[in-house]
Scaffold this active site. Structure first.
Site, PDB file in Angstrom:
ATOM      1  N   LYS A 141     -20.820   4.392 -27.749  1.00 63.86           N
ATOM      2  CA  LYS A 141     -21.302   5.420 -26.959  1.00 63.86           C
ATOM      3  C   LYS A 141     -22.628   5.117 -26.470  1.00 63.86           C
ATOM      4  O   LYS A 141     -22.926   5.227 -25.129  1.00 63.86           O
ATOM      5  CB  LYS A 141     -21.263   6.889 -27.515  1.00 63.86           C
ATOM      6  CG  LYS A 141     -21.830   8.059 -26.689  1.00 63.86           C
ATOM      7  CD  LYS A 141     -21.629   9.203 -27.127  1.00 63.86           C
ATOM      8  CE  LYS A 141     -22.205  10.368 -26.182  1.00 63.86           C
ATOM      9  NZ  LYS A 141     -22.016  11.703 -26.784  1.00 63.86           N
ATOM     10  N   HIS A 282      18.800 -14.308 -20.601  1.00 63.98           N
ATOM     11  CA  HIS A 282      18.478 -12.807 -20.156  1.00 63.98           C
ATOM     12  C   HIS A 282      18.825 -12.067 -21.282  1.00 63.98           C
ATOM     13  O   HIS A 282      19.401 -10.872 -21.211  1.00 63.98           O
ATOM     14  CB  HIS A 282      19.381 -12.507 -18.885  1.00 63.98           C
ATOM     15  CG  HIS A 282      18.719 -13.453 -17.687  1.00 63.98           C
ATOM     16  ND1 HIS A 282      17.535 -13.522 -17.197  1.00 63.98           N
ATOM     17  CD2 HIS A 282      19.682 -14.332 -17.092  1.00 63.98           C
ATOM     18  CE1 HIS A 282      17.431 -14.556 -16.155  1.00 63.98           C
ATOM     19  NE2 HIS A 282      18.662 -14.842 -16.002  1.00 63.98           N
TER      20      HIS A 282
END
Length: 530
Positions: A141, A282
């Site tokens: 922070k 695929h």
């Protein structure tokens, strides 16, 4: 917000993983950085002959409660959180004798490793870090003034920053490390919450969290206009994320998706029962086979649909040998994945520079648990992995004619394949090899026709007198709602059917099978795959 450059004067080091610790501590000490530390980290630094101050010296409190309480103190968090350009913060630091901490180096208790090793409930609880995440969040922070390092791999980058900037770090660097730090604590909390949900038997907790570790950035996703990246979930399950790549270009988004599908499918076949090969295009199989040898399994899988196999993914359930490698390189193949590979096979592949070769050291356990996640608009769908399996004892013969032993074995084979074919799925199998696959159609009868038509095309290409579907068996991933799909399969030459059953028209479908002289079994289990 601070100036861009912040000089390192004081650092707090508290790490579970001691990799690189002493080299880092020495480099910081050489730059005149005061070292603070805790417990085993302080002992390791001190044993290396480096000066270090215990955190307990600045807090005036000893570590207590088996180390649970040591850094949770204003002398630590004040030093991490204080804004150096805020006069009230500076005044508070002066009043209470709080020294600024410019660098925090923390890695957390090995919670994930403890779970992976099968730790019991109490052991896992004790390996939940509290002070570490609290300090990381505080320092991150305050990244305007504090540099936060949570990964060993960033030690070298930190020292490079200090060398380049005369003992300081840049704001951009601190911002980047703060993001990494918050992601680390988020992933840690996700691991804890997921484990706890499982431990207490909560299958639908109010909140779920997922996390991943970056593996690679793709050139693009499914299409060139889509960006994409690959992240690992930390699982040790054998597969694409744990594989070693021996050669070839970097894997693409589609490569990874298809290779995963291929390897999960081929893992259905235990190598103790013989070699097996799956060829994927695929995300759907275009050929799957067992064989007496690996090369036989590959050739039979290839002969299911040679056209679709071009540019496909090949997965093997056992060590890739030279004879099979020689066959594979006869056509263009994107990826080959196997548990292992011989040196001779590697040498054969080396001539195909773009072919990706992956080894995994083993097969994924298809019976293992776990969950799959899929994103939908505004949320996620979460379900158990489809680890459903059947054997001979689970099958219910529903027709007048019972299947032969060979038909039964082929039906069990087809059923394993059906689990990995997009629904609606129809699979024709003969002598332990697929001879027709119909996938992803809106109508089950369409899948049945497409699979049969592909077999006809292959028979013509191979110069056969009749399609291989003659004398085959058929698997359907879900029940036949009408008899038309079953009769289409019979017209293609199928002699036996395996399907879940459970339709309102089961009696009609069974009668149609009897009238056609087919054998049919019900599994009582469905394998939809969307």
């Amino acid at each position: 917000m601070s100036n861009d450059l912040v000089k390192m004067r004081r650092a707090l080091l508290s790490v579970s993983d001691k990799t690189g610790l002493i080299d880092l501590a020495k480099a910081l000490n050489d730059k005149g950085v005061e070292l603070l530390s805790t417990g085993g980290t302080a002992a390791a630094i001190r044993d290396a002959g480096l000066p270090v101050k215990d955190v307990s010296e600045i807090t005036s409190f000893p570590e207590m409660m088996d180390g649970r309480v040591k850094t949770l103190h204003p002398m630590v968090h004040g030093g991490l959180l204080a804004l150096r350009d805020n006069k009230d913060h500076v005044a508070a630091m002066d009043e209470h004798g709080i020294g600024a901490i410019d660098l925090l180096v923390v890695n957390l208790y090995p919670f994930e490793e403890t779970v992976a090793k099968g730790g019991d409930y109490e052991d896992c609880i004790e390996n939940i870090d509290i002070g570490g995440p609290a300090m990381i969040r505080a320092a991150s922070k305050n990244h305007g003034f504090v540099t936060t390092v949570v990964d060993v791999e960033d030690y070298a980058r930190l020292l490079e920053q200090l060398d380049t900037n005369d003992g300081a770090t840049t704001l951009a660097f601190r911002q980047e490390l703060a993001q990494i730090a918050y992601a680390r604590t988020a992933a840690y909390d996700a691991a804890v919450s997921t484990w706890m949900a499982d431990a207490i038997g909560n299958t639908a907790p109010r909140r779920r969290a997922i996390a991943g570790t970056f593996v690679q950035e793709m050139r693009y996703g499914e299409n060139p206009h889509q960006s994409a990246s690959f992240y690992s979930d930390g699982s040790t399950r054998a597969g694409v994320s744990t594989a070693t790549q021996h050669q070839g270009k970097e894997l693409s988004y589609n490569n990874i998706n298809d290779t995963d599908a291929a390897f999960e499918l081929v893992a259905e076949f235990n190598p103790k029962d013989g070699p097996a090969v799956a060829i994927i295009k695929h995300a759907n199989p275009c050929g799957v086979s067992r064989g007496k040898t690996l090369v036989e399994a590959y050739e039979n899988a290839y002969n299911c649909d040679r056209t679709s196999a071009f540019g496909g993914i090949v997965a093997l359930n056992t060590t890739l040998d030279a004879e099979t490698a020689t066959k594979i390189v006869e056509i263009f193949t994107e990826v080959v994945i196997a548990p292992d590979v011989t040196d001779e096979a590697k040498a054969i592949f080396a001539a195909k520079k773009n072919l990706r070769l992956l080894t995994t050291g083993g097969l994924p356990d298809v019976k293992s648990g776990g969950q799959t996640w899929r994103q939908v608009s505004g949320g996620y769908l979460i379900q158990d992995r489809d680890n459903g399996a059947i054997d001979l004892a689970d099958l219910k013969v529903v027709t007048k004619r019972a299947p032969s032993d060979q038909e039964m074995q082929d039906m069990l084979f087809a059923w394993k394949v059906a689990k990995h074919v997009k629904s609606n799925a129809i699979i024709y199998v003969k002598d332990g090899a697929t001879v027709g696959v119909g996938a992803g159609q809106m109508s089950r009868v369409d899948s049945t026709r497409i699979a049969a038509r592909k077999s006809e095309d292959m028979a013509e290409a191979m110069g056969l007198d009749a399609p291989l579907t003659q004398g085959s068996v058929v698997a359907s991933d879900a029940f036949f709602p009408f008899s038309d799909g079953l009769l289409t399969a019979a017209a293609a030459g199928a002699t036996a059917i395996i399907q879940p059953g459970g339709s309102m028209r089961d009696d009609e479908v069974i009668k149609a099978a009897d009238d056609a002289g087919l054998a049919m079994v019900f599994t009582g289990m469905r394998h939809f795959r969307h």
